[in-house]
Structure formats: structure tokens, C-alpha cells
Design a protein around this motif. Structure first.
Motif, PDB file in Angstrom:
ATOM      1  N   ASP A   1       9.272   3.044   7.392  1.00  0.00           N
ATOM      2  CA  ASP A   1       9.085   2.240   6.187  1.00  0.00           C
ATOM      3  C   ASP A   1       7.928   2.768   5.346  1.00  0.00           C
ATOM      4  O   ASP A   1       8.004   2.775   4.106  1.00  0.00           O
ATOM      5  N   THR A   2       6.857   3.213   5.993  1.00  0.00           N
ATOM      6  CA  THR A   2       5.754   3.828   5.248  1.00  0.00           C
ATOM      7  C   THR A   2       6.260   5.046   4.481  1.00  0.00           C
ATOM      8  O   THR A   2       5.972   5.214   3.286  1.00  0.00           O
ATOM      9  N   ALA A   3       7.020   5.899   5.164  1.00  0.00           N
ATOM     10  CA  ALA A   3       7.553   7.113   4.530  1.00  0.00           C
ATOM     11  C   ALA A   3       8.532   6.775   3.408  1.00  0.00           C
ATOM     12  O   ALA A   3       8.473   7.360   2.320  1.00  0.00           O
TER      13      ALA A   3
ATOM     14  N   ALA B   1       0.828  -1.212   0.000  1.00  0.00           N
ATOM     15  CA  ALA B   1       0.000   0.000   0.000  1.00  0.00           C
ATOM     16  C   ALA B   1       0.859   1.258   0.000  1.00  0.00           C
ATOM     17  O   ALA B   1       0.534   2.251  -0.671  1.00  0.00           O
ATOM     18  N   SER B   2       1.974   1.227   0.727  1.00  0.00           N
ATOM     19  CA  SER B   2       2.866   2.385   0.771  1.00  0.00           C
ATOM     20  C   SER B   2       3.504   2.627  -0.590  1.00  0.00           C
ATOM     21  O   SER B   2       3.582   3.776  -1.059  1.00  0.00           O
ATOM     22  N   ARG B   3       3.961   1.568  -1.240  1.00  0.00           N
ATOM     23  CA  ARG B   3       4.532   1.716  -2.586  1.00  0.00           C
ATOM     24  C   ARG B   3       3.486   2.243  -3.564  1.00  0.00           C
ATOM     25  O   ARG B   3       3.778   3.105  -4.404  1.00  0.00           O
ATOM     26  N   ALA B   4       2.262   1.732  -3.453  1.00  0.00           N
ATOM     27  CA  ALA B   4       1.200   2.155  -4.363  1.00  0.00           C
ATOM     28  C   ALA B   4       0.864   3.635  -4.173  1.00  0.00           C
ATOM     29  O   ALA B   4       0.611   4.355  -5.150  1.00  0.00           O
ATOM     30  N   LEU B   5       0.879   4.101  -2.927  1.00  0.00           N
ATOM     31  CA  LEU B   5       0.622   5.520  -2.671  1.00  0.00           C
ATOM     32  C   LEU B   5       1.693   6.382  -3.323  1.00  0.00           C
ATOM     33  O   LEU B   5       1.385   7.392  -3.973  1.00  0.00           O
ATOM     34  N   GLY B   6       2.948   5.984  -3.179  1.00  0.00           N
ATOM     35  CA  GLY B   6       4.028   6.740  -3.803  1.00  0.00           C
ATOM     36  C   GLY B   6       3.908   6.788  -5.309  1.00  0.00           C
ATOM     37  O   GLY B   6       4.093   7.848  -5.928  1.00  0.00           O
TER      38      GLY B   6
ATOM     39  N   ARG C   1       2.933  25.902   1.810  1.00  0.00           N
ATOM     40  CA  ARG C   1       3.893  24.804   1.961  1.00  0.00           C
ATOM     41  C   ARG C   1       3.143  23.520   2.294  1.00  0.00           C
ATOM     42  O   ARG C   1       2.167  23.517   3.053  1.00  0.00           O
ATOM     43  N   THR C   2       3.611  22.405   1.736  1.00  0.00           N
ATOM     44  CA  THR C   2       3.012  21.100   2.006  1.00  0.00           C
ATOM     45  C   THR C   2       4.045  20.179   2.646  1.00  0.00           C
ATOM     46  O   THR C   2       5.165  20.051   2.153  1.00  0.00           O
ATOM     47  N   GLU C   3       3.661  19.556   3.739  1.00  0.00           N
ATOM     48  CA  GLU C   3       4.520  18.580   4.409  1.00  0.00           C
ATOM     49  C   GLU C   3       3.715  17.325   4.701  1.00  0.00           C
ATOM     50  O   GLU C   3       2.504  17.390   4.921  1.00  0.00           O
ATOM     51  N   VAL C   4       4.413  16.186   4.742  1.00  0.00           N
ATOM     52  CA  VAL C   4       3.848  14.914   5.170  1.00  0.00           C
ATOM     53  C   VAL C   4       4.452  14.567   6.524  1.00  0.00           C
ATOM     54  O   VAL C   4       5.676  14.635   6.695  1.00  0.00           O
ATOM     55  N   TRP C   5       3.594  14.176   7.469  1.00  0.00           N
ATOM     56  CA  TRP C   5       4.063  13.689   8.762  1.00  0.00           C
ATOM     57  C   TRP C   5       3.523  12.284   8.952  1.00  0.00           C
ATOM     58  O   TRP C   5       2.317  12.092   9.073  1.00  0.00           O
ATOM     59  N   VAL C   6       4.400  11.294   8.963  1.00  0.00           N
ATOM     60  CA  VAL C   6       3.988   9.901   9.133  1.00  0.00           C
ATOM     61  C   VAL C   6       4.138   9.545  10.606  1.00  0.00           C
ATOM     62  O   VAL C   6       5.231   9.652  11.179  1.00  0.00           O
ATOM     63  N   THR C   7       3.048   9.103  11.217  1.00  0.00           N
ATOM     64  CA  THR C   7       3.043   8.991  12.666  1.00  0.00           C
ATOM     65  C   THR C   7       2.094   7.894  13.125  1.00  0.00           C
ATOM     66  O   THR C   7       1.836   6.934  12.393  1.00  0.00           O
ATOM     67  N   HIS C   8       1.554   8.046  14.326  1.00  0.00           N
ATOM     68  CA  HIS C   8       0.750   7.019  14.985  1.00  0.00           C
ATOM     69  C   HIS C   8      -0.644   7.546  15.309  1.00  0.00           C
ATOM     70  O   HIS C   8      -0.865   8.758  15.385  1.00  0.00           O
TER      71      HIS C   8
ATOM     72  N   SER D   1       8.973  11.796   9.742  1.00  0.00           N
ATOM     73  CA  SER D   1       8.479  10.514  10.239  1.00  0.00           C
ATOM     74  C   SER D   1       8.826  10.312  11.705  1.00  0.00           C
ATOM     75  O   SER D   1       9.848  10.785  12.204  1.00  0.00           O
ATOM     76  N   SER D   2       7.939   9.596  12.378  1.00  0.00           N
ATOM     77  CA  SER D   2       8.271   9.003  13.670  1.00  0.00           C
ATOM     78  C   SER D   2       9.505   8.121  13.515  1.00  0.00           C
ATOM     79  O   SER D   2       9.816   7.635  12.424  1.00  0.00           O
ATOM     80  N   GLN D   3      10.193   7.879  14.615  1.00  0.00           N
ATOM     81  CA  GLN D   3      11.379   7.018  14.585  1.00  0.00           C
ATOM     82  C   GLN D   3      11.031   5.533  14.659  1.00  0.00           C
ATOM     83  O   GLN D   3      11.936   4.700  14.605  1.00  0.00           O
ATOM     84  N   TRP D   4       9.756   5.193  14.753  1.00  0.00           N
ATOM     85  CA  TRP D   4       9.338   3.788  14.723  1.00  0.00           C
ATOM     86  C   TRP D   4       9.509   3.245  13.307  1.00  0.00           C
ATOM     87  O   TRP D   4       9.183   3.909  12.318  1.00  0.00           O
ATOM     88  N   CYS D   5       9.971   2.016  13.192  1.00  0.00           N
ATOM     89  CA  CYS D   5      10.279   1.449  11.875  1.00  0.00           C
ATOM     90  C   CYS D   5       9.056   1.370  10.971  1.00  0.00           C
ATOM     91  O   CYS D   5       9.167   1.555   9.756  1.00  0.00           O
ATOM     92  N   ARG D   6       7.868   1.118  11.531  1.00  0.00           N
ATOM     93  CA  ARG D   6       6.682   1.013  10.681  1.00  0.00           C
ATOM     94  C   ARG D   6       6.331   2.363  10.049  1.00  0.00           C
ATOM     95  O   ARG D   6       5.772   2.401   8.953  1.00  0.00           O
TER      96      ARG D   6
END
Length: 207
Positions: free
Chosen positions: A123-125, A95-100, A166-173, A115-120
Motif C-alpha cells: 500500500d505504501t508503494a 503520508a504515502s500519497r503526499a510523498l507520491g 539507475r534508481t530503484e525504490v525498495w519498500v520494506t521493513h 515491494s515486500s509482499q506485506w500489505c502495508r
């Protein structure tokens, strides 16, 4: 990056966003936070979500993609050691690859990805956007971890400092996204928030 579109003179931002067809949420009414609407709003498609984000600027908050079964992390969890964590499932990686790939097809690239420092989350980012920057303010505060108040303050300060457009992505929980907006995201769901932390639109990024 394509310049941010502006609403015609005399047309409110909310009216312009509503015409884009996305789920638009107004978290403030007469100065009083109203978060129930954010919880119950019908999800937008990712195309609608992107249209709102392009129009408004701000941040796309993303809850990490689907993971292996479990809640939180296993005993002995260590930041920086993915083998000790609950990680993305194959479904989440795909799903992450498809979004990109979809964002590339839309000729859209955010100004920054954090991104959060959690691996999940990393990896999503990485799978969706390639380059990203770790930001501890996005780390999970689930089950007594981290410093919820300090992290939420850091997020709000960053939002308020964003230049217009400005646009930013924040990958989190989930816990971080709920703390900021009052709304509960599903795995892989995105929230568009403005510089005041207001939830403008939400949607499943796999849709």
C-alpha cells in the motif's frame, strides 16, 4: 527520466554529495565497516535525500509508512490477505500519497519500484508510486519469518548488478533495512544506498 548529474572532474563523489547538503554517511573506513555513524547521523530533508539519490543513483529503501497500533502481525497472519495483517493507518496512507505527489512535483520517477509482499508495504508503494513489483527478498524476517541470510544475499546481488545511474525504490521493513545497513529506520524513513550497499543518506520522507 532526467539524466543523472555527474560530479565535475577532479571532485570526489563524497565531496559532491556533501555540498548538496544531505546527511552523507561513510560506512567503510580503511576497509572496516563503521555503522555507528549511520545510526547517529542527523536526518536529511526529503529534498536533500532526493538530491543525493539523483547524484548517486542506487536504491532508495523505504520502511513502510505509519501503521495501526501493534508489533509484527496478528496471530493467523497470511500473505495476500490484508485483513489478517497489521495495515497502514490513515496517517500512513496520507503520508504515502503526499510523498507520491511531492515526487511528481519534482519531475522525478524511479526506474523501478519493488515491494515486500506485506500489505502495508504494497500500500505504501501503490499510494506513493502507482505501479510496483512484489519481491519476496524484501519480505519481513521478524520473529523467525523468512530466510534472513538468503534474502540479504539477494538484495546485495541485485544492488551489485544495478547499472550505473539507475534508481530503484525498495519498500520494506525495519529488520530488512537494518540487516543491510546496520541503521534503524523510523516508519516512513528512507535510506539511499549505493551498489555496494553503503548508506549514503537517510531522512524522513514526510519532512
Amino acid at each position: 527520466m532526467t539524466p543523472t548529474a555527474r560530479a565535475p572532474s577532479g571532485v570526489s563523489r563524497r565531496s559532491a554529495l556533501t555540498r548538496l547538503g544531505a546527511t552523507v554517511v561513510t560506512p567503510w573506513l580503511a576497509g572496516v565497516p563503521v555503522l555507528a555513524g549511520a545510526q547517529s547521523a542527523q536526518s536529511a530533508t526529503r529534498a536533500q535525500l532526493l538530491a543525493v539519490w539523483r547524484q548517486s543513483g542506487g536504491v532508495l529503501l523505504i520502511r513502510h509508512a505509519a501503521t495501526e497500533a501493534g508489533l509484527g502481525d496478528p496471530p493467523g497472519f497470511v500473505i495476500g490477505q490484508c485483513r489478517t495483517q497489521r495495515n497502514l493507518s490513515e496517517e500512513g496512507r496520507q503520508a504515502s500519497r503526499a510523498l507520491g505527489a511531492w515526487l511528481q512535483a519534482q519531475n522525478f520517477k524511479p526506474d523501478a519500484v519493488r515491494s515486500s509482499q506485506w500489505c502495508r508495504c504494497q500500500d505504501t508503494a501503490r499510494l506513493a508510486f502507482g505501479a510496483y513489483e512484489d519481491w519476496p527478498a524484501l519480505n519481513s524476517t521478524f520473529a523467525g519469518q523468512g530466510d534472513p541470510a538468503a534474502q540479504q544475499q539477494a538484495l546485495r546481488e541485485r544492488l551489485q548488478a544495478l547499472p550505473a545511474g539507475r534508481t530503484e525504490v525498495w519498500v520494506t521493513h525495519q529488520v530488512i533495512m537494518t540487516g543491510l545497513t546496520g541503521a534503524y529506520p523510523g516508519l516512513g524513513e528512507g535510506f539511499v544506498v549505493d551498489r555496494q550497499g553503503r548508506l549514503l543518506a537517510r531522512g524522513d520522507l514526510a519532512a
